[in-house]
Design a protein around this motif. Structure first.
Motif: not given
Ligand code: ATP
Ligand code: GLN
Length: 146
Positions: A24-26, A49, A51, A56, A61, A76, A78, A105-107
């Motif tokens: 799960i990433l930015r 996509d 959320r 965070q 962002e 986020k 996935k 929030g990097d995941g």
């Protein structure tokens, strides 16, 4: 940003031939991550996509410029990548290298054992189905092996 690697693991349970690396990433880091994976022979990737809510929280962002979350969930992506066991650690380290900013929030990455892989077009299963044209096995073999 200093390079960091995933810390060592005690081993995976349950043992499987294939694992799904679920990251799960930015969203704005996805092009960079997928290009780096492609360069290492990872061609099979699924993105969605999503959320989410983590440490965070609802903080939008900052890097994205615009706010795209109307509630406490943050947008986020996935990324799901099914790979053979011996590719797992390299994929995890590559994702960290390309997705990390060092900010909250990097995941997060989840590792899920996969029972089998079946290619719909051919009915192949297991290693034959998991292997992809242009993938790692092709990158390692010389033309004379083909
Ligand atoms: P074919 O040779 O029949 O084209 P393929 O193995 O290349 O089969 P596709 O049919 O192109 O597979 O794959 C369909 C979708 O499945 C891809 O767009 C991707 O979303 C997903 N996918 C395929 N392989 C993987 C994988 N190893 N990890 C994650 N997603 C995958
Ligand atoms: N393991 C496959 C190969 O080496 C690639 C898997 C993937 O692209 N997700 O061909």
């Amino acid at each position: 940003l200093p390079v960091i690697r995933a810390q060592s693991s005690e081993g995976y349970t349950p043992q499987a031939k294939f694992y799904r690396v679920e990251a799960i990433l930015r969203p704005w880091r996805i092009p960079q991550v997928s290009l780096a994976l492609l360069k290492m022979g990872i061609r099979g990737v699924t993105v969605s996509d999503v959320r989410g809510f983590g440490a965070q929280g609802g903080l939008t962002e900052r890097q994205a410029g615009s706010e795209f979350s109307e509630d406490k969930f943050v947008a986020k992506v996935k990324m799901e990548i099914v790979v053979s066991k011996d590719q797992v650690e390299a994929v995890i380290d590559k994702i960290i290298e390309e997705a990390r900013t060092g900010e909250i929030g990097d995941g997060k990455i989840f590792l899920v054992p996969i029972s089998d892989v079946i290619r719909v077009r051919t009915g192949e299963r297991g290693e034959k189905a998991e292997r992809m044209v242009g993938g790692r096995s092709d990158m390692n073999s010389s033309p004379s092996d083909v």
